[in-house]
Write a protein that holds these residues in place. Structure first.
Motif, PDB file in Angstrom:
ATOM      1  N   ALA A 285     -21.815 -38.938  45.156  1.00 30.88           N
ATOM      2  CA  ALA A 285     -21.593 -39.314  43.763  1.00 30.88           C
ATOM      3  C   ALA A 285     -21.333 -38.048  42.969  1.00 30.88           C
ATOM      4  O   ALA A 285     -22.081 -37.069  43.073  1.00 30.88           O
ATOM      5  CB  ALA A 285     -22.800 -40.059  43.201  1.00 30.88           C
ATOM      6  N   VAL A 286     -20.263 -38.079  42.160  1.00 31.26           N
ATOM      7  CA  VAL A 286     -19.880 -36.925  41.345  1.00 31.26           C
ATOM      8  C   VAL A 286     -19.687 -37.408  39.911  1.00 31.26           C
ATOM      9  O   VAL A 286     -18.894 -38.324  39.660  1.00 31.26           O
ATOM     10  CB  VAL A 286     -18.589 -36.260  41.858  1.00 31.26           C
ATOM     11  N   ALA A 287     -20.416 -36.789  38.965  1.00 32.47           N
ATOM     12  CA  ALA A 287     -20.328 -37.170  37.551  1.00 32.47           C
ATOM     13  C   ALA A 287     -19.373 -36.229  36.832  1.00 32.47           C
ATOM     14  O   ALA A 287     -19.504 -35.005  36.939  1.00 32.47           O
ATOM     15  CB  ALA A 287     -21.712 -37.119  36.914  1.00 32.47           C
ATOM     16  N   LEU A 288     -18.406 -36.819  36.074  1.00 35.96           N
ATOM     17  CA  LEU A 288     -17.409 -36.039  35.349  1.00 35.96           C
ATOM     18  C   LEU A 288     -17.555 -36.260  33.858  1.00 35.96           C
ATOM     19  O   LEU A 288     -17.836 -37.383  33.394  1.00 35.96           O
ATOM     20  CB  LEU A 288     -15.996 -36.429  35.787  1.00 35.96           C
ATOM     21  N   LEU A 289     -17.335 -35.175  33.096  1.00 34.25           N
ATOM     22  CA  LEU A 289     -17.343 -35.229  31.643  1.00 34.25           C
ATOM     23  C   LEU A 289     -16.104 -34.511  31.137  1.00 34.25           C
ATOM     24  O   LEU A 289     -15.764 -33.431  31.607  1.00 34.25           O
ATOM     25  CB  LEU A 289     -18.600 -34.538  31.092  1.00 34.25           C
ATOM     26  N   TYR A 290     -15.434 -35.185  30.153  1.00 25.33           N
ATOM     27  CA  TYR A 290     -14.249 -34.557  29.573  1.00 25.33           C
ATOM     28  C   TYR A 290     -14.292 -34.714  28.064  1.00 25.33           C
ATOM     29  O   TYR A 290     -14.304 -35.828  27.531  1.00 25.33           O
ATOM     30  CB  TYR A 290     -12.972 -35.177  30.119  1.00 25.33           C
ATOM     31  N   GLU A 291     -14.329 -33.561  27.367  1.00 31.34           N
ATOM     32  CA  GLU A 291     -14.267 -33.521  25.915  1.00 31.34           C
ATOM     33  C   GLU A 291     -13.044 -32.706  25.541  1.00 31.34           C
ATOM     34  O   GLU A 291     -13.026 -31.485  25.682  1.00 31.34           O
ATOM     35  CB  GLU A 291     -15.537 -32.917  25.332  1.00 31.34           C
ATOM     36  N   ALA A 292     -12.012 -33.397  25.071  1.00 33.91           N
ATOM     37  CA  ALA A 292     -10.710 -32.770  24.860  1.00 33.91           C
ATOM     38  C   ALA A 292     -10.749 -31.655  23.828  1.00 33.91           C
ATOM     39  O   ALA A 292      -9.950 -30.702  23.900  1.00 33.91           O
ATOM     40  CB  ALA A 292      -9.693 -33.837  24.433  1.00 33.91           C
ATOM     41  N   ASP A 293     -11.680 -31.722  22.867  1.00 36.96           N
ATOM     42  CA  ASP A 293     -11.698 -30.721  21.809  1.00 36.96           C
ATOM     43  C   ASP A 293     -12.270 -29.381  22.249  1.00 36.96           C
ATOM     44  O   ASP A 293     -12.029 -28.362  21.598  1.00 36.96           O
ATOM     45  CB  ASP A 293     -12.491 -31.258  20.609  1.00 36.96           C
ATOM     46  N   ARG A 294     -13.041 -29.341  23.373  1.00 37.05           N
ATOM     47  CA  ARG A 294     -13.635 -28.072  23.810  1.00 37.05           C
ATOM     48  C   ARG A 294     -13.419 -27.771  25.280  1.00 37.05           C
ATOM     49  O   ARG A 294     -13.866 -26.745  25.770  1.00 37.05           O
ATOM     50  CB  ARG A 294     -15.135 -28.063  23.505  1.00 37.05           C
ATOM     51  N   MET A 295     -12.766 -28.660  26.018  1.00 36.00           N
ATOM     52  CA  MET A 295     -12.534 -28.464  27.453  1.00 36.00           C
ATOM     53  C   MET A 295     -11.051 -28.506  27.757  1.00 36.00           C
ATOM     54  O   MET A 295     -10.326 -29.369  27.233  1.00 36.00           O
ATOM     55  CB  MET A 295     -13.249 -29.548  28.278  1.00 36.00           C
ATOM     56  N   SER A 296     -10.625 -27.586  28.618  1.00 43.35           N
ATOM     57  CA  SER A 296      -9.227 -27.608  29.062  1.00 43.35           C
ATOM     58  C   SER A 296      -9.029 -28.546  30.243  1.00 43.35           C
ATOM     59  O   SER A 296      -7.899 -28.922  30.541  1.00 43.35           O
ATOM     60  CB  SER A 296      -8.783 -26.190  29.446  1.00 43.35           C
ATOM     61  N   ALA A 297     -10.111 -28.918  30.915  1.00 43.15           N
ATOM     62  CA  ALA A 297     -10.053 -29.833  32.058  1.00 43.15           C
ATOM     63  C   ALA A 297     -11.414 -30.498  32.213  1.00 43.15           C
ATOM     64  O   ALA A 297     -12.426 -29.975  31.727  1.00 43.15           O
ATOM     65  CB  ALA A 297      -9.677 -29.075  33.332  1.00 43.15           C
ATOM     66  N   PRO A 298     -11.493 -31.654  32.861  1.00 39.73           N
ATOM     67  CA  PRO A 298     -12.789 -32.312  33.086  1.00 39.73           C
ATOM     68  C   PRO A 298     -13.743 -31.409  33.866  1.00 39.73           C
ATOM     69  O   PRO A 298     -13.331 -30.590  34.682  1.00 39.73           O
ATOM     70  CB  PRO A 298     -12.410 -33.567  33.878  1.00 39.73           C
ATOM     71  N   GLU A 299     -15.022 -31.586  33.616  1.00 41.75           N
ATOM     72  CA  GLU A 299     -16.064 -30.750  34.202  1.00 41.75           C
ATOM     73  C   GLU A 299     -17.032 -31.592  35.019  1.00 41.75           C
ATOM     74  O   GLU A 299     -17.378 -32.718  34.619  1.00 41.75           O
ATOM     75  CB  GLU A 299     -16.816 -30.017  33.088  1.00 41.75           C
ATOM     76  N   VAL A 300     -17.465 -31.033  36.164  1.00 43.72           N
ATOM     77  CA  VAL A 300     -18.472 -31.695  36.991  1.00 43.72           C
ATOM     78  C   VAL A 300     -19.844 -31.358  36.413  1.00 43.72           C
ATOM     79  O   VAL A 300     -20.242 -30.196  36.394  1.00 43.72           O
ATOM     80  CB  VAL A 300     -18.373 -31.249  38.460  1.00 43.72           C
ATOM     81  N   VAL A 301     -20.556 -32.384  35.929  1.00 46.56           N
ATOM     82  CA  VAL A 301     -21.874 -32.149  35.329  1.00 46.56           C
ATOM     83  C   VAL A 301     -23.000 -32.497  36.296  1.00 46.56           C
ATOM     84  O   VAL A 301     -24.160 -32.128  36.067  1.00 46.56           O
ATOM     85  CB  VAL A 301     -22.035 -32.956  34.027  1.00 46.56           C
ATOM     86  N   ALA A 302     -22.695 -33.220  37.372  1.00 41.80           N
ATOM     87  CA  ALA A 302     -23.707 -33.556  38.373  1.00 41.80           C
ATOM     88  C   ALA A 302     -23.003 -34.007  39.643  1.00 41.80           C
ATOM     89  O   ALA A 302     -21.911 -34.594  39.591  1.00 41.80           O
ATOM     90  CB  ALA A 302     -24.645 -34.649  37.870  1.00 41.80           C
ATOM     91  N   LYS A 303     -23.629 -33.722  40.768  1.00 40.57           N
ATOM     92  CA  LYS A 303     -23.111 -34.207  42.040  1.00 40.57           C
ATOM     93  C   LYS A 303     -24.241 -34.220  43.046  1.00 40.57           C
ATOM     94  O   LYS A 303     -25.248 -33.510  42.906  1.00 40.57           O
ATOM     95  CB  LYS A 303     -21.954 -33.345  42.536  1.00 40.57           C
ATOM     96  N   GLY A 304     -24.089 -35.017  44.064  1.00 40.74           N
ATOM     97  CA  GLY A 304     -25.117 -35.084  45.091  1.00 40.74           C
ATOM     98  C   GLY A 304     -24.704 -35.993  46.220  1.00 40.74           C
ATOM     99  O   GLY A 304     -23.726 -36.746  46.130  1.00 40.74           O
ATOM    100  N   ALA A 305     -25.460 -35.873  47.305  1.00 38.59           N
ATOM    101  CA  ALA A 305     -25.225 -36.706  48.483  1.00 38.59           C
ATOM    102  C   ALA A 305     -26.542 -37.326  48.905  1.00 38.59           C
ATOM    103  O   ALA A 305     -27.621 -36.773  48.642  1.00 38.59           O
ATOM    104  CB  ALA A 305     -24.640 -35.876  49.623  1.00 38.59           C
ATOM    105  N   GLY A 306     -26.477 -38.458  49.556  1.00 40.48           N
ATOM    106  CA  GLY A 306     -27.681 -39.113  50.048  1.00 40.48           C
ATOM    107  C   GLY A 306     -28.563 -39.619  48.932  1.00 40.48           C
ATOM    108  O   GLY A 306     -28.129 -40.361  48.038  1.00 40.48           O
ATOM    109  N   ILE A 307     -29.821 -39.184  48.949  1.00 39.39           N
ATOM    110  CA  ILE A 307     -30.800 -39.641  47.961  1.00 39.39           C
ATOM    111  C   ILE A 307     -30.393 -39.204  46.561  1.00 39.39           C
ATOM    112  O   ILE A 307     -30.571 -39.947  45.586  1.00 39.39           O
ATOM    113  CB  ILE A 307     -32.202 -39.107  48.318  1.00 39.39           C
ATOM    114  N   VAL A 308     -29.862 -37.993  46.426  1.00 38.73           N
ATOM    115  CA  VAL A 308     -29.431 -37.504  45.112  1.00 38.73           C
ATOM    116  C   VAL A 308     -28.301 -38.370  44.569  1.00 38.73           C
ATOM    117  O   VAL A 308     -28.267 -38.724  43.369  1.00 38.73           O
ATOM    118  CB  VAL A 308     -28.997 -36.034  45.198  1.00 38.73           C
TER     119      VAL A 308
END
Length: 366
Positions: A285-308
């Protein structure tokens, strides 16, 4: 009746009996160097001074004697014409000092340079004021007696006796070989006598210098061997030093665990703020966040495998963050992007499709 020794407690430090089998660590070497303890021989400097000084004096005399001889001849030739003139006497003294300095200063300069080089090549540049500071144990008579009858003192005494014997033998052989013409020295003229005596002295000094240098080199290797032996460490000392410098392994492990826990907690706190969770669907599972006013590209804010990954999905469901199943994209993001980093350019198109899908869902929900 209890044994009278039952109440007596003996405490032994077993490390006192441990064998020092480990070579000294760089930290230990630096510590003993700060105390002025280094591997060096005090014989190399004097031996080099004698040997090099022999050649320097021999070279300087060839030109210096001529200059001094000319100065003396000039003095004898003009002394009668001075008639007590103080200025002429003063001028002659200045010239004499200049000529003497011209002969002696190069000799002293070379010998000083040789002494410095002998020290430098053994221990490098080292200045330790603590070595010359007064210490009470140096004037303690009991400590003095210990040093007087120590193993090191006995070895130094034996080396001195050996040196005296060798030097005495060299002097004896040099004189014995030249004894036949020494007895006939009175029959020679003054110039030949001085020449023979000078050559004999130089030959003797050369032989002594070479012998002392060989003995000094041998003494240096002995001093180095003894120094390495004295600064050896036990395995326990090496471990304790490692703990002091690097920290206890158990403590470092706990610190890393705490750091992982804090990083995981911060990552989980960022999941509710994500725009979308891209899943594998169950393993990643990979969580993405994109705020066009302060980011040039989407950012990975969390990721994990298995239990995470399972925990990320649970938080996403609790806070209404949409989950999108895309196995190739989830794997690519998980492998190539760390938490807090923006996605690479090659994944822009795939992530843009996912975000556009999520935005359409939001507009329909509104």
């Amino acid at each position: 009746m209890k044994n009278c020794f039952d109440s007596i407690r003996f405490k032994f430090d077993l490390q006192l009996f441990a064998e020092k089998t480990e070579s000294a660590t760089p930290h230990k070497r630096e510590e003993v160097r700060k105390k002025g303890q280094v591997a060096k021989s005090g014989e190399i400097g004097p031996a080099l001074v004698i040997l090099v000084g022999f050649y320097v004096i021999k070279f300087a005399i060839s030109g210096g004697v001529e200059r001094l001889d000319a100065l003396v001849r000039h003095f004898l030739a003009n002394a009668a014409s001075w008639n007590g003139n103080a200025d002429m006497a003063y001028g002659f003294c200045l010239v004499a000092l200049r000529e003497i300095a011209f002969v002696l200063l190069p000799i002293f300069g070379v010998l000083l340079l040789v002494s410095f080089a002998a020290q430098y090549f053994q221990v490098g540049l080292m200045f330790n004021p603590s070595v010359i500071q007064p210490q009470l144990n140096r004037i303690n008579p009991f400590e003095g007696m210990k040093r007087l009858f120590s193993k090191r003192a006995i070895v130094e005494c034996l080396k001195s006796v050996l040196k005296v014997v060798i030097v005495g033998w060299i002097v004896f052989t040099q004189v014995r070989n030249r004894l036949p013409w020494l007895t006939n020295l009175a029959a020679l003229d003054i110039s030949n006598s001085f020449l023979l005596v000078g050559n004999s002295i130089f030959a003797l000094v050369q032989a002594l210098g070479l012998t002392l240098l060989i003995l000094a080199v041998l003494d240096y290797f002995y001093q180095k061997w003894e120094f390495e032996k004295n600064i050896r460490m036990t395995r326990h000392e090496v471990k304790e030093e490692f703990k002091q410098l690097e920290g206890d392994p158990l403590v470092r492990s706990r610190i890393r665990q705490k750091q992982r826990e804090l990083a995981s907690r911060r990552m989980m706190q960022a999941v509710p703020t994500a725009d979308v969770i891209i899943t594998n669907p169950t393993h990643i599972a990979v969580a993405l966040l994109y705020e066009a006013d302060r980011m040039s590209a989407p950012e990975v804010v969390a990721k994990g495998a298995g239990i995470v990954a399972e925990k990320i999905r649970e938080l996403a469901n609790q806070h209404g963050v949409p989950l999108v199943e895309n196995q190739p994209l989830a794997r690519a993001l998980y492998r190539s992007v760390e938490v807090g980093q923006q996605i690479p350019a090659e994944l822009y198109a795939a992530v843009a499709e996912v975000l556009a899908f999520v935005y359409r869902l939001r507009r329909k929900a509104l």
